[in-house]
Write an enzyme that holds these catalytic residues in place. Structure first.
Site, PDB file in Angstrom:
ATOM      1  N   LYS A   1       0.931  -1.249   0.097  1.00 23.98           N
ATOM      2  CA  LYS A   1       0.038   0.004   0.007  1.00 23.98           C
ATOM      3  C   LYS A   1       0.784   1.210   0.151  1.00 23.98           C
ATOM      4  O   LYS A   1       0.584   2.034  -0.857  1.00 23.98           O
ATOM      5  CB  LYS A   1      -0.938   0.159   1.256  1.00 23.98           C
ATOM      6  CG  LYS A   1      -1.570   1.377   1.455  1.00 23.98           C
ATOM      7  CD  LYS A   1      -2.509   1.495   2.989  1.00 23.98           C
ATOM      8  CE  LYS A   1      -1.974   1.593   3.927  1.00 23.98           C
ATOM      9  NZ  LYS A   1      -1.594   3.143   4.270  1.00 23.98           N
ATOM     10  N   ASN A   2       2.017   1.251   0.763  1.00 22.03           N
ATOM     11  CA  ASN A   2       2.788   2.536   1.081  1.00 22.03           C
ATOM     12  C   ASN A   2       3.731   2.864  -0.067  1.00 22.03           C
ATOM     13  O   ASN A   2       4.418   3.766   0.016  1.00 22.03           O
ATOM     14  CB  ASN A   2       3.154   2.547   2.418  1.00 22.03           C
ATOM     15  CG  ASN A   2       2.029   2.500   3.544  1.00 22.03           C
ATOM     16  OD1 ASN A   2       0.940   3.023   3.279  1.00 22.03           O
ATOM     17  ND2 ASN A   2       2.276   2.346   4.768  1.00 22.03           N
TER      18      ASN A   2
ATOM     19  N   CYS B   1      -5.969  11.755  12.624  1.00 20.31           N
ATOM     20  CA  CYS B   1      -6.677  10.572  12.631  1.00 20.31           C
ATOM     21  C   CYS B   1      -6.484   9.995  13.822  1.00 20.31           C
ATOM     22  O   CYS B   1      -5.822  10.473  14.931  1.00 20.31           O
ATOM     23  CB  CYS B   1      -6.064   9.614  11.318  1.00 20.31           C
ATOM     24  SG  CYS B   1      -4.664   8.905  11.889  1.00 20.31           S
TER      25      CYS B   1
ATOM     26  N   ARG C   1      -1.217  14.022  13.318  1.00 22.63           N
ATOM     27  CA  ARG C   1      -0.545  13.750  11.663  1.00 22.63           C
ATOM     28  C   ARG C   1      -0.315  15.264  11.211  1.00 22.63           C
ATOM     29  O   ARG C   1      -0.607  15.718  10.227  1.00 22.63           O
ATOM     30  CB  ARG C   1      -1.338  13.236  11.070  1.00 22.63           C
ATOM     31  CG  ARG C   1      -1.906  11.876  11.337  1.00 22.63           C
ATOM     32  CD  ARG C   1      -0.854  10.863  11.516  1.00 22.63           C
ATOM     33  NE  ARG C   1      -0.231  10.315  10.260  1.00 22.63           N
ATOM     34  CZ  ARG C   1      -0.729   9.178   9.579  1.00 22.63           C
ATOM     35  NH1 ARG C   1      -2.002   8.794  10.088  1.00 22.63           N
ATOM     36  NH2 ARG C   1      -0.061   8.982   8.422  1.00 22.63           N
TER      37      ARG C   1
ATOM     38  N   ILE D   1       1.539  18.531   9.286  1.00 21.16           N
ATOM     39  CA  ILE D   1       2.565  18.570   7.776  1.00 21.16           C
ATOM     40  C   ILE D   1       3.154  19.777   7.835  1.00 21.16           C
ATOM     41  O   ILE D   1       3.865  19.833   6.871  1.00 21.16           O
ATOM     42  CB  ILE D   1       1.383  18.689   6.679  1.00 21.16           C
ATOM     43  CG1 ILE D   1       0.577  20.189   6.794  1.00 21.16           C
ATOM     44  CG2 ILE D   1       0.463  17.256   6.773  1.00 21.16           C
ATOM     45  CD1 ILE D   1      -0.221  19.976   5.406  1.00 21.16           C
ATOM     46  N   ASP D   2       3.875  20.178   8.834  1.00 16.55           N
ATOM     47  CA  ASP D   2       4.769  21.276   9.027  1.00 16.55           C
ATOM     48  C   ASP D   2       5.884  20.915   8.151  1.00 16.55           C
ATOM     49  O   ASP D   2       6.676  21.777   7.507  1.00 16.55           O
ATOM     50  CB  ASP D   2       5.098  21.627  10.505  1.00 16.55           C
ATOM     51  CG  ASP D   2       5.412  20.595  11.414  1.00 16.55           C
ATOM     52  OD1 ASP D   2       4.728  19.518  11.361  1.00 16.55           O
ATOM     53  OD2 ASP D   2       6.504  20.610  11.913  1.00 16.55           O
TER      54      ASP D   2
ATOM     55  N   ASP E   1       4.113   0.320  12.059  1.00 16.72           N
ATOM     56  CA  ASP E   1       2.775  -0.010  11.715  1.00 16.72           C
ATOM     57  C   ASP E   1       2.572  -1.560  12.197  1.00 16.72           C
ATOM     58  O   ASP E   1       1.614  -2.006  11.805  1.00 16.72           O
ATOM     59  CB  ASP E   1       2.897  -0.017   9.810  1.00 16.72           C
ATOM     60  CG  ASP E   1       2.717   1.568   9.650  1.00 16.72           C
ATOM     61  OD1 ASP E   1       2.988   1.691   8.488  1.00 16.72           O
ATOM     62  OD2 ASP E   1       2.355   2.369  10.576  1.00 16.72           O
TER      63      ASP E   1
ATOM     64  N   ILE F   1       6.823   6.866  17.544  1.00 14.36           N
ATOM     65  CA  ILE F   1       6.548   7.293  16.328  1.00 14.36           C
ATOM     66  C   ILE F   1       5.256   8.118  16.382  1.00 14.36           C
ATOM     67  O   ILE F   1       5.100   9.412  15.953  1.00 14.36           O
ATOM     68  CB  ILE F   1       6.580   6.477  14.984  1.00 14.36           C
ATOM     69  CG1 ILE F   1       7.778   5.708  14.997  1.00 14.36           C
ATOM     70  CG2 ILE F   1       6.407   7.398  13.775  1.00 14.36           C
ATOM     71  CD1 ILE F   1       9.086   6.558  14.584  1.00 14.36           C
TER      72      ILE F   1
ATOM     73  N   ARG G   1      -8.720  -0.945   4.315  1.00 13.47           N
ATOM     74  CA  ARG G   1      -7.869   0.367   3.646  1.00 13.47           C
ATOM     75  C   ARG G   1      -6.567  -0.259   2.963  1.00 13.47           C
ATOM     76  O   ARG G   1      -5.825   0.187   2.384  1.00 13.47           O
ATOM     77  CB  ARG G   1      -7.616   1.328   4.483  1.00 13.47           C
ATOM     78  CG  ARG G   1      -8.806   2.034   4.898  1.00 13.47           C
ATOM     79  CD  ARG G   1      -8.476   3.413   5.564  1.00 13.47           C
ATOM     80  NE  ARG G   1      -7.433   4.157   5.076  1.00 13.47           N
ATOM     81  CZ  ARG G   1      -6.584   4.939   5.853  1.00 13.47           C
ATOM     82  NH1 ARG G   1      -6.980   5.238   7.402  1.00 13.47           N
ATOM     83  NH2 ARG G   1      -5.708   5.594   5.119  1.00 13.47           N
TER      84      ARG G   1
HETATM   85  C1  EPZ Z   1       3.772   7.139   6.478  1.00 14.46           C
HETATM   86  O1  EPZ Z   1       2.702   7.886   7.118  1.00 14.46           O
HETATM   87  C2  EPZ Z   1       2.880   5.740   6.473  1.00 14.46           C
HETATM   88  N1  EPZ Z   1       1.555   6.041   5.592  1.00 14.46           N
HETATM   89  C3  EPZ Z   1       2.481   5.416   7.561  1.00 14.46           C
HETATM   90  O2  EPZ Z   1       1.697   4.370   7.478  1.00 14.46           O
HETATM   91  C4  EPZ Z   1       3.405   5.119   8.620  1.00 14.46           C
HETATM   92  O3  EPZ Z   1       3.223   4.745   9.785  1.00 14.46           O
HETATM   93  C5  EPZ Z   1       4.615   6.212   8.664  1.00 14.46           C
HETATM   94  O4  EPZ Z   1       4.998   6.680   7.266  1.00 14.46           O
HETATM   95  C6  EPZ Z   1       5.704   5.956   9.390  1.00 14.46           C
HETATM   96  O5  EPZ Z   1       6.477   4.818   8.697  1.00 14.46           O
HETATM   97  C7  EPZ Z   1       1.707   6.242   4.151  1.00 14.46           C
HETATM   98  O6  EPZ Z   1       2.900   5.831   3.718  1.00 14.46           O
HETATM   99  C8  EPZ Z   1       0.706   6.234   3.273  1.00 14.46           C
HETATM  100  P1  EPZ Z   1       5.660  10.276   8.765  1.00 14.46           P
HETATM  101  P2  EPZ Z   1       3.535   9.619   7.147  1.00 14.46           P
HETATM  102  O7  EPZ Z   1       5.465  11.823   8.117  1.00 14.46           O
HETATM  103  O8  EPZ Z   1       4.302   9.768   6.019  1.00 14.46           O
HETATM  104  C9  EPZ Z   1       5.524  13.422  12.307  1.00 14.46           C
HETATM  105  C10 EPZ Z   1      -0.079   2.674   7.698  1.00 14.46           C
HETATM  106  O9  EPZ Z   1      -0.705   2.051   8.638  1.00 14.46           O
HETATM  107  N2  EPZ Z   1       5.368  14.337  11.340  1.00 14.46           N
HETATM  108  O10 EPZ Z   1       6.753   9.672   8.710  1.00 14.46           O
HETATM  109  O11 EPZ Z   1       2.351  10.467   7.392  1.00 14.46           O
HETATM  110  C11 EPZ Z   1       4.203  12.541  12.349  1.00 14.46           C
HETATM  111  O12 EPZ Z   1       3.115  13.031  13.222  1.00 14.46           O
HETATM  112  C12 EPZ Z   1       0.338   4.175   7.800  1.00 14.46           C
HETATM  113  O13 EPZ Z   1       0.090   2.215   6.592  1.00 14.46           O
HETATM  114  C13 EPZ Z   1       5.394  15.773  11.885  1.00 14.46           C
HETATM  115  O14 EPZ Z   1       5.515  15.884  12.916  1.00 14.46           O
HETATM  116  O15 EPZ Z   1       4.465   9.330   8.333  1.00 14.46           O
HETATM  117  C14 EPZ Z   1       4.553  11.265  13.113  1.00 14.46           C
HETATM  118  O16 EPZ Z   1       4.417  11.450  14.369  1.00 14.46           O
HETATM  119  C15 EPZ Z   1      -0.022   4.663   9.327  1.00 14.46           C
HETATM  120  N3  EPZ Z   1       5.113  16.719  10.788  1.00 14.46           N
HETATM  121  C16 EPZ Z   1       5.971  11.235  12.509  1.00 14.46           C
HETATM  122  O17 EPZ Z   1       6.271  12.161  12.171  1.00 14.46           O
HETATM  123  C17 EPZ Z   1       5.109  16.415   9.440  1.00 14.46           C
HETATM  124  O18 EPZ Z   1       5.105  17.220   8.724  1.00 14.46           O
HETATM  125  C18 EPZ Z   1       6.010  10.150  11.329  1.00 14.46           C
HETATM  126  O19 EPZ Z   1       5.364  10.630  10.196  1.00 14.46           O
HETATM  127  C19 EPZ Z   1       5.377  15.095   9.340  1.00 14.46           C
HETATM  128  C20 EPZ Z   1       4.984  14.049  10.126  1.00 14.46           C
END
Ligand code: EPZ
Length: 417
Positions: free
Chosen positions: A22-23, A116, A121, A123-124, A305, A327, A398
């Site tokens: 998926k990812n 969620c 989550r 996006i900064d 995950d 995480i 999903r």
């Molecule tokens: C990806 O999410 C995956 N989703 C997630 O899988 C996975 O858990 C995650 O990476 C970590 O490996 C997809 O690929 C679609 P991150 P993502 O940005 O990109 C913080 C699943 O179950 N953060 O690495 O959203 C965030 O809050 C899903 O398949 C910020 O603070 O993960 C989190 O605590 C769940 N600011 C940490 O970083 C930001 O701008 C990791 O987030 C972005 C992230």
């Protein structure tokens, strides 16, 4: 039907093929927008997040169709004039369209992808990185407007190896003017798959698999054929399900080279592991051995995950198991449902739980509230005596093509959609 019924207590036995990732598939589908042509994405998983991404691609002008072994995407007719409206709505994973659409069309309007169940989550990191490439952002009534007069390559350092932010920088950089150096990039294998697809389309990317990527800008990309790698999280779900039920299974196509931390945990819990070019075989003891601590980390550490699934397997361990989630800030929601099945779990702090292993848990009705917690409840149902009914299975679909079919192929007594 939104519920799964499990007659548990049966050790998993047998062989199952692991679906596409998926990812990996989601950012690759977003990346097809950067080409002016057609791509054929093989082994694309038939899951609801992919179906939602397909709807979004069609909304912005792509022609998308399933064919026998994959997905055909023609991005030659993306009408950028349409992008100024509500181009991207719903589904958090659509965030990777941000970089792709800014790259292709120079602007995009999208719903602000909120948090969620598992965390806020933010996006900064995405916004800060793209600003350095010339993208300007405005927020209005929950909508995020992004636009760049000139998208320029930049030297960017991510303060945290965010998977999504890494993907958005890559997607914006391949069509930007000039080269981009991204330091502090995420190392997850899905980033490598995205880069390999883009290189197949003609992009110039160096440093794949490292935290420092050099992305050459300004190239015209053509479509490409690409095979989505197997899903390491789905493979890990089935592998830890085998450990929790004391079975022996072969996971065909499992990307075990990307699962070393998961294989290591399975061995520490008593599993015997055998890997080959075709996949991975695991034979587990009747009851999982306790391990001192399971701590989630960014890749190549133990994946967040699989934390909920590992928690489920640990509830039958022959001792105490500490679990630390580093995480996401709210990824223990499944604890309350597991307790209802008889698991002994103490929440010691927002990021730490202590599991006191018990030899048996009981099947009861439980509710899934998010994707990986839902998969963990199915695994717990396989381990439990009696019948477990898991509701809220729309969350599970999903990311899992057909978790009921797959576990039935491993000898489980499971019915559901
Ligand atoms: C990806 O999410 C995956 N989703 C997630 O899988 C996975 O858990 C995650 O990476 C970590 O490996 C997809 O690929 C679609 P991150 P993502 O940005 O990109 C913080 C699943 O179950 N953060 O690495 O959203 C965030 O809050 C899903 O398949 C910020 O603070 O993960 C989190 O605590 C769940 N600011 C940490 O970083 C930001 O701008 C990791 O987030 C972005 C992230």
């Amino acid at each position: 039907m939104d519920s799964i019924h499990i007659q548990g207590g049966i050790p998993l036995q047998g062989k199952v093929r692991v679906q596409g990732s998926k990812n990996a598939a989601l950012p690759i589908l977003a990346a097809t927008l950067l080409t002016g042509g057609s791509s054929f994405i093989k082994n694309c998983p038939r899951i609801t997040d992919v179906f939602a991404m397909i709807r979004l691609l069609k909304d912005i002008g792509c022609r998308v169709s399933w064919q026998e072994s994959g997905l055909h995407v023609d991005a030659s007719c993306v009408d950028c004039r349409e992008i100024g409206t509500e181009a991207v709505t719903g589904m958090r994973s659509s965030l990777c369209l941000l970089g792709a659409l800014v790259g292709r069309c120079g602007s995009v309007v999208m719903e602000h992808p909120g948090g969620c169940v598992i965390g806020e989550r933010p996006i900064d990191l995405h916004l800060e990185a793209l600003r350095q490439m010339g993208v300007q952002f405005r927020e209005e009534e929950g909508r995020l407007m992004a636009a760049a007069d000139r998208l320029c390559g930049a030297k960017i350092r991510l303060p945290f190896p965010s998977v999504g932010a890494t993907e958005n920088v890559i997607l914006a950089a391949v069509l930007a003017e000039g080269d981009t150096i991204l330091e502090g990039a995420a190392l997850e294998p899905e980033i490598g798959a995205l880069c390999r697809y883009l290189k197949g389309c003609g992009a110039g990317i160096e440093g794949i698999g490292t935290g420092r990527l050099l992305i050459q800008g300004g190239r015209k990309l053509s479509g490409a054929d690409f095979t989505v790698p197997a899903d390491r999280i789905v493979a890990g779900t089935y592998l830890l399900g085998c450990v929790g039920t004391g079975g022996s299974v072969f996971l065909e196509d499992a990307p075990w080279e990307e699962m070393k931390s998961v294989l290591e945990l399975a061995e520490h819990m008593g599993g015997k592991i055998c890997t080959s070019g075709e996949g991975v075989y695991v034979q587990a003891p009747r009851r999982p051995r306790a391990v001192e601590c399971i701590r989630t980390e960014t890749y190549p550490g133990f994946p967040t995950d699989l934390q909920s699934v590992a928690l489920a397997a640990a509830v039958r361990a022959d001792g105490d198991v500490m679990i630390r989630e580093t995480i996401f800030e709210n990824r223990f929601r499944v604890v309350e449902e597991l307790r209802r099945m008889g698991a002994q779990i103490q929440v010691q702090s927002p990021d730490t739980v202590l599991v006191r292993g018990v030899d048996g848990i009981c099947g009861v009705p439980v509710e899934a509230r998010e994707l990986r917690g839902g998969a963990a409840l199915v695994v717990a149902g396989l381990m439990a005596r009696g019948e477990t009914t898991v509701t809220g299975c729309r969350y599970i679909y999903r990311g899992y093509e057909n978790i009921c079919r797959d576990f039935r192929e491993l000898g489980a007594r499971v019915t559901g959609a």
